[in-house]
Scaffold this motif. Sequence first.
Motif, PDB file in Angstrom:
ATOM      1  N   TRP A  17       0.824  -1.203   0.000  1.00 58.75           N
ATOM      2  CA  TRP A  17       0.000   0.000   0.000  1.00 58.75           C
ATOM      3  C   TRP A  17       0.863   1.261   0.000  1.00 58.75           C
ATOM      4  N   ALA A  18       1.999   1.225   0.684  1.00 62.00           N
ATOM      5  CA  ALA A  18       2.908   2.379   0.685  1.00 62.00           C
ATOM      6  C   ALA A  18       3.493   2.610  -0.705  1.00 62.00           C
ATOM      7  N   LEU A  19       3.854   1.532  -1.404  1.00 62.26           N
ATOM      8  CA  LEU A  19       4.381   1.672  -2.766  1.00 62.26           C
ATOM      9  C   LEU A  19       3.311   2.181  -3.729  1.00 62.26           C
ATOM     10  N   LEU A  20       2.085   1.677  -3.572  1.00 62.67           N
ATOM     11  CA  LEU A  20       0.985   2.191  -4.395  1.00 62.67           C
ATOM     12  C   LEU A  20       0.755   3.675  -4.107  1.00 62.67           C
ATOM     13  N   SER A  21       0.833   4.059  -2.835  1.00 63.83           N
ATOM     14  CA  SER A  21       0.693   5.468  -2.474  1.00 63.83           C
ATOM     15  C   SER A  21       1.759   6.308  -3.163  1.00 63.83           C
ATOM     16  N   ALA A  22       2.994   5.826  -3.157  1.00 61.20           N
ATOM     17  CA  ALA A  22       4.085   6.562  -3.812  1.00 61.20           C
ATOM     18  C   ALA A  22       3.821   6.697  -5.309  1.00 61.20           C
ATOM     19  N   GLY A  23       3.349   5.632  -5.924  1.00 61.41           N
ATOM     20  CA  GLY A  23       3.042   5.688  -7.360  1.00 61.41           C
ATOM     21  C   GLY A  23       1.942   6.687  -7.675  1.00 61.41           C
ATOM     22  N   PHE A  24       0.874   6.652  -6.882  1.00 57.13           N
ATOM     23  CA  PHE A  24      -0.206   7.604  -7.103  1.00 57.13           C
ATOM     24  C   PHE A  24       0.231   9.032  -6.777  1.00 57.13           C
ATOM     25  N   ALA A  25       1.089   9.203  -5.773  1.00 56.33           N
ATOM     26  CA  ALA A  25       1.595  10.534  -5.454  1.00 56.33           C
ATOM     27  C   ALA A  25       2.425  11.082  -6.611  1.00 56.33           C
ATOM     28  N   ALA A  26       3.202  10.211  -7.247  1.00 56.38           N
ATOM     29  CA  ALA A  26       3.984  10.647  -8.404  1.00 56.38           C
ATOM     30  C   ALA A  26       3.065  11.092  -9.536  1.00 56.38           C
ATOM     31  N   LEU A  27       2.014  10.314  -9.774  1.00 55.01           N
ATOM     32  CA  LEU A  27       1.048  10.708 -10.804  1.00 55.01           C
ATOM     33  C   LEU A  27       0.352  12.012 -10.431  1.00 55.01           C
ATOM     34  N   THR A  28       0.095  12.207  -9.139  1.00 56.91           N
ATOM     35  CA  THR A  28      -0.518  13.442  -8.665  1.00 56.91           C
ATOM     36  C   THR A  28       0.297  14.649  -9.095  1.00 56.91           C
ATOM     37  N   ALA A  29       1.599  14.575  -8.899  1.00 54.96           N
ATOM     38  CA  ALA A  29       2.459  15.705  -9.247  1.00 54.96           C
ATOM     39  C   ALA A  29       2.412  15.998 -10.743  1.00 54.96           C
ATOM     40  N   VAL A  30       2.490  14.961 -11.543  1.00 53.22           N
ATOM     41  CA  VAL A  30       2.499  15.148 -12.994  1.00 53.22           C
ATOM     42  C   VAL A  30       1.151  15.673 -13.477  1.00 53.22           C
ATOM     43  N   PHE A  31       0.068  15.024 -13.040  1.00 52.68           N
ATOM     44  CA  PHE A  31      -1.262  15.459 -13.465  1.00 52.68           C
ATOM     45  C   PHE A  31      -1.568  16.868 -12.955  1.00 52.68           C
ATOM     46  N   ALA A  32      -1.197  17.150 -11.707  1.00 53.52           N
ATOM     47  CA  ALA A  32      -1.495  18.457 -11.128  1.00 53.52           C
ATOM     48  C   ALA A  32      -0.724  19.567 -11.825  1.00 53.52           C
ATOM     49  N   LYS A  33       0.506  19.296 -12.198  1.00 48.56           N
ATOM     50  CA  LYS A  33       1.308  20.322 -12.887  1.00 48.56           C
ATOM     51  C   LYS A  33       0.603  20.765 -14.160  1.00 48.56           C
ATOM     52  N   VAL A  34       0.076  19.815 -14.908  1.00 46.56           N
ATOM     53  CA  VAL A  34      -0.669  20.156 -16.120  1.00 46.56           C
ATOM     54  C   VAL A  34      -1.999  20.815 -15.748  1.00 46.56           C
ATOM     55  N   GLY A  35      -2.642  20.315 -14.684  1.00 44.22           N
ATOM     56  CA  GLY A  35      -3.946  20.826 -14.279  1.00 44.22           C
ATOM     57  C   GLY A  35      -3.941  22.259 -13.791  1.00 44.22           C
ATOM     58  N   VAL A  36      -2.832  22.732 -13.220  1.00 50.12           N
ATOM     59  CA  VAL A  36      -2.808  24.102 -12.690  1.00 50.12           C
ATOM     60  C   VAL A  36      -2.302  25.121 -13.699  1.00 50.12           C
ATOM     61  N   GLU A  37      -1.995  24.682 -14.905  1.00 49.89           N
ATOM     62  CA  GLU A  37      -1.427  25.602 -15.903  1.00 49.89           C
ATOM     63  C   GLU A  37      -2.301  26.812 -16.165  1.00 49.89           C
ATOM     64  N   ASN A  38      -3.623  26.604 -16.265  1.00 51.51           N
ATOM     65  CA  ASN A  38      -4.492  27.686 -16.721  1.00 51.51           C
ATOM     66  C   ASN A  38      -5.533  28.135 -15.711  1.00 51.51           C
ATOM     67  N   ILE A  39      -5.388  27.696 -14.439  1.00 53.20           N
ATOM     68  CA  ILE A  39      -6.345  28.150 -13.427  1.00 53.20           C
ATOM     69  C   ILE A  39      -5.601  28.460 -12.130  1.00 53.20           C
ATOM     70  N   ASN A  40      -6.277  29.135 -11.231  1.00 54.92           N
ATOM     71  CA  ASN A  40      -5.748  29.456  -9.915  1.00 54.92           C
ATOM     72  C   ASN A  40      -5.463  28.157  -9.150  1.00 54.92           C
ATOM     73  N   SER A  41      -4.325  28.096  -8.479  1.00 52.88           N
ATOM     74  CA  SER A  41      -3.939  26.862  -7.790  1.00 52.88           C
ATOM     75  C   SER A  41      -4.890  26.512  -6.650  1.00 52.88           C
ATOM     76  N   ASP A  42      -5.473  27.505  -5.981  1.00 54.86           N
ATOM     77  CA  ASP A  42      -6.426  27.215  -4.900  1.00 54.86           C
ATOM     78  C   ASP A  42      -7.699  26.588  -5.456  1.00 54.86           C
ATOM     79  N   TYR A  43      -8.154  27.093  -6.602  1.00 56.01           N
ATOM     80  CA  TYR A  43      -9.345  26.516  -7.235  1.00 56.01           C
ATOM     81  C   TYR A  43      -9.047  25.096  -7.710  1.00 56.01           C
TER      82      TYR A  43
END
Length: 151
Positions: A17-43
């Motif tokens: 479960w810890a390794l799966l968490s790390a994998g999903f956390a890595a995807l979070t960073a990549v997806f979020a970086k693209v997701g915050v490109e054109n909107i306010n980071s708080d939104y």
Amino acid sequence: MPLSQKVGSMTSSWQLWALLSAGFAALTAVFAKVGVENINSDYATLIRTLVILAIAAAIVSATGAWKPAGAVSPRTYLFLILSGAATGFSWLCYFRALKLGDAARVAPLDKLSVVLVAVFAAIFLGERLSGVSWAGVALIAAGAALVAYGD
């Protein structure tokens, strides 16, 4: 050992479960970086939080884990509320950092939380790490610093 027992023992492993968490956390960073490109980071954090709320509610419903409000102690509520607040502030800061910086540099600094967890767990929870484990914690800190500031 039958396959069903092997699968059962794997799904009860904290390491899996810890390794799966790390994998999903890595995807979070990549997806979020693209997701915050054109909107306010708080939104962006609000949208992410709503998705997490929906997923968590679906899992609790599907597993029948709902409890009556009175079945949870006030102390448990207090610490879950504090944890939720810390998570919210962490996410807001993380998304702001991703909006301003490179994901490959933001994420390692964010992972200094691993170092802080070890320190806080030793101080507040009385957990003990071996010398080798503390060396690993120090290497994590050094690695995060090298990735974030190594240019």
